[in-house]
Design a protein around this motif. Structure first.
Motif, PDB file in Angstrom:
ATOM      1  N   ASP A 103      -1.458  -2.536  -3.051  1.00  0.00           N
ATOM      2  CA  ASP A 103      -2.380  -2.309  -1.937  1.00  0.00           C
ATOM      3  C   ASP A 103      -1.709  -1.654  -0.731  1.00  0.00           C
ATOM      4  O   ASP A 103      -2.333  -1.470   0.312  1.00  0.00           O
ATOM      5  CB  ASP A 103      -3.039  -3.614  -1.511  1.00  0.00           C
ATOM      6  CG  ASP A 103      -2.024  -4.668  -1.072  1.00  0.00           C
ATOM      7  OD1 ASP A 103      -0.809  -4.443  -1.281  1.00  0.00           O
ATOM      8  OD2 ASP A 103      -2.441  -5.704  -0.523  1.00  0.00           O
ATOM      9  N   THR A 112       0.052   1.430   1.528  1.00  0.00           N
ATOM     10  CA  THR A 112      -0.114   2.875   1.705  1.00  0.00           C
ATOM     11  C   THR A 112       1.253   3.526   1.530  1.00  0.00           C
ATOM     12  O   THR A 112       2.224   3.101   2.166  1.00  0.00           O
ATOM     13  CB  THR A 112      -0.665   3.204   3.108  1.00  0.00           C
ATOM     14  OG1 THR A 112      -1.922   2.565   3.278  1.00  0.00           O
ATOM     15  CG2 THR A 112      -0.826   4.707   3.293  1.00  0.00           C
ATOM     16  N   ASP A 146      -0.179   8.066  -1.555  1.00  0.00           N
ATOM     17  CA  ASP A 146      -1.444   8.228  -0.839  1.00  0.00           C
ATOM     18  C   ASP A 146      -1.427   9.481   0.027  1.00  0.00           C
ATOM     19  O   ASP A 146      -2.484  10.019   0.367  1.00  0.00           O
ATOM     20  CB  ASP A 146      -1.704   7.007   0.046  1.00  0.00           C
ATOM     21  CG  ASP A 146      -1.911   5.755  -0.781  1.00  0.00           C
ATOM     22  OD1 ASP A 146      -2.919   5.704  -1.524  1.00  0.00           O
ATOM     23  OD2 ASP A 146      -1.057   4.858  -0.722  1.00  0.00           O
ATOM     24  N   ARG A 200       4.291   2.699  -8.801  1.00  0.00           N
ATOM     25  CA  ARG A 200       4.432   1.568  -7.876  1.00  0.00           C
ATOM     26  C   ARG A 200       5.391   0.512  -8.443  1.00  0.00           C
ATOM     27  O   ARG A 200       6.209  -0.051  -7.715  1.00  0.00           O
ATOM     28  CB  ARG A 200       3.069   0.940  -7.605  1.00  0.00           C
ATOM     29  CG  ARG A 200       2.072   1.872  -6.900  1.00  0.00           C
ATOM     30  CD  ARG A 200       2.278   1.852  -5.404  1.00  0.00           C
ATOM     31  NE  ARG A 200       1.499   2.847  -4.706  1.00  0.00           N
ATOM     32  CZ  ARG A 200       0.800   2.620  -3.597  1.00  0.00           C
ATOM     33  NH1 ARG A 200       0.754   1.402  -3.083  1.00  0.00           N
ATOM     34  NH2 ARG A 200       0.167   3.603  -2.994  1.00  0.00           N
TER      35      ARG A 200
END
Length: 373
Positions: A192, A194, A270, A184
């Motif tokens: 947080d 997706t 995800d 990330r």
């Protein structure tokens, strides 16, 4: 610690053969064994093997073209010459205690020498549809370790029920150790958010790129959704033109020709949309990422569809054909999965239940057992 073994590994030609072999070699090296690779320095193993810190002994062989049967003579002569050269090397420097072949034609002289010298060897098959080299060498193998259950029937023998062992397809530690946080951070994506990761293997996939362009507006309408799309080096310009991302859209839709840090990026995802090559399936399963799989339709014997069944049968993935990517059922399922964290969570747990991240450990255990039998 167990006694040190001298282990020979033959793997070459493609990353799909070489990376699982390197994953096994990393595990064996950590157990204190001496590992040497055998392959063609002019091919990909000539780069990947030394970069991973392992010695590569040159083995010069060529396959043959079935449409030109006379090329089999040249191929057989080179196998014979390579086998003879290996015999001379082993007499001078000492023979391996055990060997493992990963399916490329380069394994034939090494494993042929092992058969004659009564040195035990294993095979590892990455795909659901086994290749010619492994089928050729299976008769004298002590074990045939497979990545997916569909390969079992090719090698199974009633007189030797212990021959075929499902180990999974080893994944290198650099991938297994992937960090969600590091991925990330590298992509500058909020913790947080997706994240939908799209890739088609090292060469990309035009169908996936075109399908994503068609769904751009619907995907960007999902609050908090980010997309990382690896197009393949040859597909980047066409994908960029088709997407025509504005500066604002590009903050949430990262278009890349290739992903170098796949472990971290995959760990940060995800949901994955991908082809179903053996290595992709292994990495997705090892990191337990829910996936939508679109097998390459022209793969030999449609083996990517069979590969995909490993995850879909476990409930860890859903499968669509190439033709279905342009349809509404595909669009609706992809949009459902990016918005339904509960369904993704259930798929993730089923993927983790396959224990694909322990494939290298299982394969190393089988190799040690054979060597010490």
């Amino acid at each position: 610690m167990a006694d040190k073994l001298r282990i020979a590994i033959a793997a070459g030609g493609t990353a799909g053969h070489i990376n699982p072999a390197l994953a096994l070699a990393e595990e064996l090296r950590d157990r204190g064994h001496e590992v040497t690779f055998y392959g063609r320095p002019s091919k990909l193993e000539g780069t990947l093997v030394p970069a991973a810190g392992f010695d590569l002994v040159p083995v010069e062989v060529t396959g043959f073209d079935r449409s030109r049967p006379w090329t089999a003579l040249t191929s057989l002569y080179r196998v014979w010459s390579a086998k003879r050269a290996l015999g001379k090397l082993f007499r001078a420097q000492g023979a391996p205690d055990v060997a493992c072949g990963f399916g490329a034609y380069v394994e034939v002289p090494l494993l042929g020498w092992c058969k004659d010298a009564h040195v035990p060897y294993l095979l590892h098959e990455q795909n659901s549809v086994p290749g010619l080299a492994n089928k050729m060498m299976a008769a004298h193998a002590e074990r045939v370790c497979i990545s997916v259950p569909a390969a079992r029937e090719v090698f199974a023998r009633a007189d030797k029920p212990e021959l075929v062992v499902l180990t999974g397809n080893p994944v290198r530690r650099s991938v297994i150790a992937g960090s969600r946080g590091a991925g990330r951070e590298a992509l500058d994506i909020p913790a947080d958010a997706t994240l939908l990761l799209v890739f088609g293997g090292s060469l990309g996939a035009r169908t996936l790129n075109e399908g994503m362009a068609a769904l751009k507006e619907r995907l960007l309408a999902v609050d908090g959704l980010y997309v990382v799309q690896s197009t393949g080096k040859g597909g980047y310009d066409a994908a960029a033109e088709a997407l025509a991302l504005t500066e604002d859209q590009a903050r949430r839709w990262r278009l890349l020709p290739y992903i170098d840090n796949m472990g971290d990026v995959l760990a940060s995802a995800d949901l994955v949309l991908s082809r179903a090559g053996a290595s992709s399936i292994a990495e997705i399963a090892a990191l337990g990422v829910p996936s939508v799989l679109v097998p390459y339709p022209f793969a030999t014997a449609d083996h990517q569809t069979t590969n995909a069944r490993y995850l879909t049968d476990a409930g860890a993935a859903v499968l669509f054909t190439d033709e279905e990517v342009s349809g509404e059922a595909f669009a609706e399922k992809l949009l459902t999965l990016v918005t339904d964290a509960q369904e993704r969570g259930a798929m993730r747990e089923r993927a983790r239940g396959l224990a694909q991240d322990r494939a290298a450990v299982k394969l190393a255990d089988e190799l040690e057992a054979v060597a010490r039998a």
